[in-house]
Design an enzyme around this catalytic site. Structure first.
Site, PDB file in Angstrom:
ATOM      1  N   GLU A 255       0.869  -1.160   0.000  1.00  0.00           N
ATOM      2  CA  GLU A 255       0.000   0.000   0.000  1.00  0.00           C
ATOM      3  C   GLU A 255       0.917   1.224   0.000  1.00  0.00           C
ATOM      4  OE1 GLU A 255      -2.840   0.099   3.183  1.00  0.00           O
ATOM      5  OE2 GLU A 255      -3.567   2.040   2.481  1.00  0.00           O
ATOM      6  N   ARG A 475       4.542 -12.844   9.720  1.00  0.00           N
ATOM      7  CA  ARG A 475       5.174 -11.529   9.544  1.00  0.00           C
ATOM      8  C   ARG A 475       6.538 -11.557  10.186  1.00  0.00           C
ATOM      9  NH1 ARG A 475       1.559  -7.332   8.270  1.00  0.00           N
ATOM     10  NH2 ARG A 475       2.911  -5.632   8.875  1.00  0.00           N
ATOM     11  N   LYS A 485       4.503   1.064   9.414  1.00  0.00           N
ATOM     12  CA  LYS A 485       4.666   2.327   8.712  1.00  0.00           C
ATOM     13  C   LYS A 485       4.114   3.479   9.544  1.00  0.00           C
ATOM     14  CE  LYS A 485       2.876   0.257   5.002  1.00  0.00           C
ATOM     15  NZ  LYS A 485       2.448  -0.109   3.658  1.00  0.00           N
TER      16      LYS A 485
HETATM   17  P1  ATP Z   1       2.704  -2.054   7.832  1.00  0.00           P
HETATM   18  O1  ATP Z   1       1.965  -2.725   8.935  1.00  0.00           O
HETATM   19  O2  ATP Z   1       4.161  -1.952   8.054  1.00  0.00           O
HETATM   20  O3  ATP Z   1       2.104  -0.790   7.418  1.00  0.00           O
HETATM   21  P2  ATP Z   1       1.376  -3.518   5.776  1.00  0.00           P
HETATM   22  O4  ATP Z   1       1.085  -4.938   6.049  1.00  0.00           O
HETATM   23  O5  ATP Z   1       0.281  -2.546   5.838  1.00  0.00           O
HETATM   24  O6  ATP Z   1       2.621  -3.075   6.631  1.00  0.00           O
HETATM   25  P3  ATP Z   1       1.547  -3.490   2.941  1.00  0.00           P
HETATM   26  O7  ATP Z   1       2.109  -2.357   2.204  1.00  0.00           O
HETATM   27  O8  ATP Z   1       0.096  -3.687   2.901  1.00  0.00           O
HETATM   28  O9  ATP Z   1       2.095  -3.364   4.408  1.00  0.00           O
HETATM   29  O10 ATP Z   1       2.303  -4.837   2.607  1.00  0.00           O
HETATM   30  C1  ATP Z   1       2.726  -5.310   1.364  1.00  0.00           C
HETATM   31  C2  ATP Z   1       3.068  -6.751   1.507  1.00  0.00           C
HETATM   32  O11 ATP Z   1       4.144  -6.916   2.429  1.00  0.00           O
HETATM   33  C3  ATP Z   1       1.911  -7.555   2.063  1.00  0.00           C
HETATM   34  O12 ATP Z   1       1.820  -8.755   1.351  1.00  0.00           O
HETATM   35  C4  ATP Z   1       2.271  -7.797   3.489  1.00  0.00           C
HETATM   36  O13 ATP Z   1       1.713  -8.982   3.956  1.00  0.00           O
HETATM   37  C5  ATP Z   1       3.799  -7.838   3.432  1.00  0.00           C
HETATM   38  N1  ATP Z   1       4.375  -7.423   4.712  1.00  0.00           N
HETATM   39  C6  ATP Z   1       4.175  -6.281   5.370  1.00  0.00           C
HETATM   40  N2  ATP Z   1       4.816  -6.276   6.542  1.00  0.00           N
HETATM   41  C7  ATP Z   1       5.460  -7.468   6.641  1.00  0.00           C
HETATM   42  C8  ATP Z   1       6.302  -8.088   7.623  1.00  0.00           C
HETATM   43  N3  ATP Z   1       6.600  -7.479   8.750  1.00  0.00           N
HETATM   44  N4  ATP Z   1       6.767  -9.324   7.361  1.00  0.00           N
HETATM   45  C9  ATP Z   1       6.486  -9.942   6.221  1.00  0.00           C
HETATM   46  N5  ATP Z   1       5.709  -9.427   5.261  1.00  0.00           N
HETATM   47  C10 ATP Z   1       5.194  -8.199   5.449  1.00  0.00           C
HETATM   48 MG    MG Z   2      -1.509  -2.645   4.735  1.00  0.00          MG
END
Ligand code: ATP
Ligand code: MG
Length: 771
Positions: A255, A475, A485
């Site tokens: 995102e 994760r 983020k």
């Molecule tokens: P954040 O919580 O840091 O904002 P998010 O899950 O909202 O992260 P996205 O931008 O939606 O982040 O994630 C893009 C991809 O990266 C998704 O498939 C998500 O599952 C993966 N991802 C995000 N954070 C992690 C993590 N800590 N470990 C492994 N994969 C991750």
């Molecule tokens: Mg997200």
């Protein structure tokens, strides 16, 4: 019943009672709690735990009164024997503090505190074997050095183990290690191939780059919970295969609401890595349906960091590119009576879904819904006044199946679509549809989406669309680090860190600025493996991967971070000689450089002590040390102090005969001509950003755990003449400063000012070593 009889009846012993009753307020609170949990004391019931007293006492002593509602819920769990151990109650307390005054989300709460988690020997064996099989070699290496350490590592990494008996864990790990030793006994630990890719070392101007040669094939296991709706009818499968030519297709869907971090590196490494190993393709898909949080700089930096990591997308797409198709699917659902416009408020919808209550708008006719949805699209309603919900099953045990929201109204310009739309699909609606339209074969996501499998496949099955295989993995969490983020944004806004790419945060931009390389990060991701077990990786493991990556890659130079002036009294004032210093002690092909040596030189102030001691090998009055690479030792004759008693200079003699063999050889830098000091630099020393290991556990209090010494600046360091050459000062060039640590040239470097960041010390700093 009398007071003491009640206290005895719930399992307090006489000593507990004596101590408790000294505190009248606490006693009253305890007795009130015992009444409120409705534990029948006269006619005992097998549904209660009559030894619950000590745990309830622990609870009421730890949770403040403003959280009384949640405290009572936990007390009931204890009384009913659902929370049985001290560890469980501690977890419950931590969780309640994190949640604060809002009602406890029961499902998450139960998972966090291990309610019903019968972590018996069988379960421990399953968890341990599962984790070990994610990276046998790495665990074998740890266990070979010390089995106790392997027990500790696994306990740290597998959250559920905290609910298991310590002796059982030990036995199971020892047994698993025996089996592992049997299996790997012929594998030499040091030389074992750690990385997915075989690497060859080639030399460039200053830093050595590792270049991938033949990629080795890795095995992947993507088994996940089976659902009938996930099975593709043959004609859809056929069509999908025609469109992809049978290729593996994955996607990485960030995102664009922040910068990528190391968790994203794990996700990219998996999706790109798997597709690449199968000769397939990976999309970079911006998941851009929350326009209010999304900004152009995030789109750009995601792409930049993905490219920096060396991942090449087959195509770059935007979820919002599919807005017209998604709109048509929504209309199709409405016509089939499978979606409805709901005017309930956000809270009402939440309560309906929580309590399995149907909305009064659920049975509106398709015709009326079509009209209303059209009106939503035209901008007739206010933001928040109406949403489109799918009509699935309000009585389902799965929350997400209780008519999730598919579209909401947002009057915000979209960074990619401008003002074309005022209704936007949710993740639940858009993600599966776009996965399907892009013919993704393997949709790999993190475990928090596990409970969305059902609605993911329900929607695709209902729309008669091709269904990708979804696999969830855990994760990445790292001790003392934030991977959210939202929270990193807060650190930037509060000016706790310099920016998004601050070397202390684990954003990819931050890691680059800290001196990490893409290969090092990928190798770390391979090393930790991909499992479905929630775990917390010690940051030391990441730091160790950096040392390993940099050790051969970078050249070694001298830097004196806190210079102390040394005058060699027996050295001719006008003489300058040059000594040869190797650029890498083990790799002769890296060559050498010349270091000037003259009457005035500088040593690290920490290499001198006025008061000597037996276990101290550095310089002290009347003592000698060697100078690395120089033809002489130095012997300290006199200490010069300023009017405040601060040591400002040492007078030493140079001993070219080296009569005495010094106990240590120190690094140094000398004037290149009389009065011409070495090059100056600012050196920034970095430590962990937080003082607490698991930031998830401290909930909203996380800002109280900032390490005040996470950045220490040494403004007056001297650095090696090697940096006179501009190409050696290029941003991101990396070095080992001998005896000090690994360092990288920072982007704040200008023509007049050199700035270095410490990537990592040479050895693990015990002060910060996690338990
Ligand atoms: P954040 O919580 O840091 O904002 P998010 O899950 O909202 O992260 P996205 O931008 O939606 O982040 O994630 C893009 C991809 O990266 C998704 O498939 C998500 O599952 C993966 N991802 C995000 N954070 C992690 C993590 N800590 N470990 C492994 N994969 C991750
Ligand atoms: Mg997200």
């Amino acid at each position: 019943m009398e007071r003491d009889a009640i206290l005895l009846a719930v399992g307090l012993n006489e000593k507990d009672i004596f101590n408790l009753t000294k505190n009248e307020a606490l006693t009253t609170k305890f007795l009130r709690t015992i009444t409120e949990v409705n534990i029948p004391l006269e006619n005992k019931s097998s549904e209660f735990n009559y030894s619950c007293g000590p745990l309830i006492l622990k609870l009421i002593q730890s949770i403040p009164d403003n959280l009384a509602d949640n405290r009572l819920i936990i007390a009931k769990y204890i009384a009913q024997g659902k929370l049985k151990t001290g560890v469980q109650v501690e977890e419950a307390i931590k969780y309640a503090k994190k949640i604060g005054t809002t009602p406890l989300p029961i499902q998450d709460f139960e998972v966090e505190c291990g309610v019903g988690a019968d972590v018996n020997e069988e379960k421990v064996t399953e968890l341990v074997n599962g984790q070990i099989s994610s990276n046998k070699l790495s665990y074998y290496t740890i266990g070979k050095a010390n089995v106790g350490k392997l027990v500790g590592t696994l306990r740290n990494e597998i959250k559920l183990l905290k609910f298991a008996d310590g002796n059982i864990i030990k036995q199971v790990v020892e047994k698993a290690f025996q089996a592992l030793s049997e299996e790997l006994k012929d594998t030499p630990v040091e030389e074992a191939p750690k990385k997915v890719e075989k690497v060859a070392v080639v030399k460039t101007a200053t830093t050595t780059e590792k270049v991938a040669t033949q990629p080795q094939k890795k095995t992947y296991n993507f088994d996940a919970r089976f659902l009938e709706t996930a099975v593709n009818p043959p004609e859809l499968l056929e069509q999908h295969k025609n469109q992809t030519g049978g290729k593996i297709m994955t996607r990485f869907p960030p995102e664009p609401n922040g910068f990528l971090h190391i968790g994203h590196a794990k996700a990219m490494n998996l999706s790109f890595g798997y597709a690449m190993s199968e000769g397939g393709c990976t999309y970079l898909r911006y998941d851009d349906t929350n326009p209010e949080k999304e900004e152009k700089i995030y789109f750009d930096s995601i792409r930049e960091m993905m490219e920096w990591m060396g991942f090449k997308p087959f195509k770059i797409t935007y979820t919002s590119d599919y807005m017209d198709q998604m709109y048509d699917f929504a209309v199709q659902l409405i016509k089939e009576g499978k979606a409805y416009v709901d005017f309930s408020s956000k809270k009402e919808i939440h309560d309906q879904r929580e309590n399995k209550i149907e909305s009064k708008y659920r049975n509106t006719t398709p015709e009326e819904n079509l009209k209303r949805f059209e009106q939503m699209k035209m901008g007739i309603y206010d933001e928040g006044a109406a949403v489109l919900r799918v009509k699935i099953d309000m009585s389902s045990d799965n929350y997400n199946m209780r008519d999730f929201v598919a579209y909401r109204i947002k009057y915000v310009a979209h960074p990619h679509q401008g003002n074309k739309w005022c209704i936007y699909p949710t993740y639940d609606f858009s993600h599966c549809i776009v996965d399907s339209l892009e013919n993704i074969t393997h949709s790999l996501c993190t475990l928090e989406f596990e409970n969305r499998r059902d609605s993911y496949y329900w929607l695709l099955a209902t729309l008669k669309l091709y269904r990708p295989h979804v696999y969830e993995f855990s994760r990445l969490n790292i001790t003392t680090a934030l991977l959210s983020k939202r929270k990193v944004l807060k650190l930037v806004k509060e000016k706790i860190i310099r920016s998004w790419d601050d070397p202390r945060v684990l954003t990819l931009a931050g890691l680059r600025r800290r001196g990490y390389t893409p290969e090092g990060i990928k190798s770390f991701c391979d090393d930790i493996g991909v499992t479905r077990v929630e775990n917390l990786i010690p940051i030391e493991r990441l730091e160790q991967s950096l040392r390993t990556d940099l050790d051969e890659r970078v050249n070694r130079v001298f830097a004196v971070l806190e210079p102390l002036k040394v005058v060699l009294t027996n050295y001719d004032a006008n003489k300058v000689e040059h000594v040869e210093a190797k650029n890498h002690p083990k790799l002769a092909e890296r060559g050498s450089r010349q270091l000037p040596l003259s009457r005035v030189l500088y040593i690290e102030s920490s290499d001198f002590r006025e008061v000597d001691s037996e276990d101290y090998y550095g310089l002290a009055p009347n003592k000698s040390v060697g100078l690395r690479y120089a033809p002489c030792n130095i012997h300290c004759e006199k200490v010069i102090k300023d009017e405040n008693g601060k040591i400002v200079e040492l007078h030493c003699t140079a001993d070219f005969d080296k009569k005495e063999k010094p106990k240590t050889y120190i690094h140094w830098l000398s004037q290149s001509a009389p009065g011409v000091d070495p090059m100056k630099a600012e050196v920034r020393l970095y430590e962990k950003l937080f003082t607490c290991d698991d930031l998830d556990e401290v909930g909203d209090e996380w800002l109280n755990y900032i390490n005040p010494n996470s950045e220490i600046i040494k403004p007056n360091a001297f650095v090696d003449p090697y940096f006179q050459d501009a190409k050696n000062r290029a941003v991101y060039e990396k070095y080992q400063f001998e005896r000090v640590g690994f360092f990288v040239v920072d982007q704040d470097t200008t023509n007049d000012q050199l700035v270095f960041n410490r990537s990592v010390t040479l050895k693990v700093d015990n002060k910060f070593k996690s338990k």
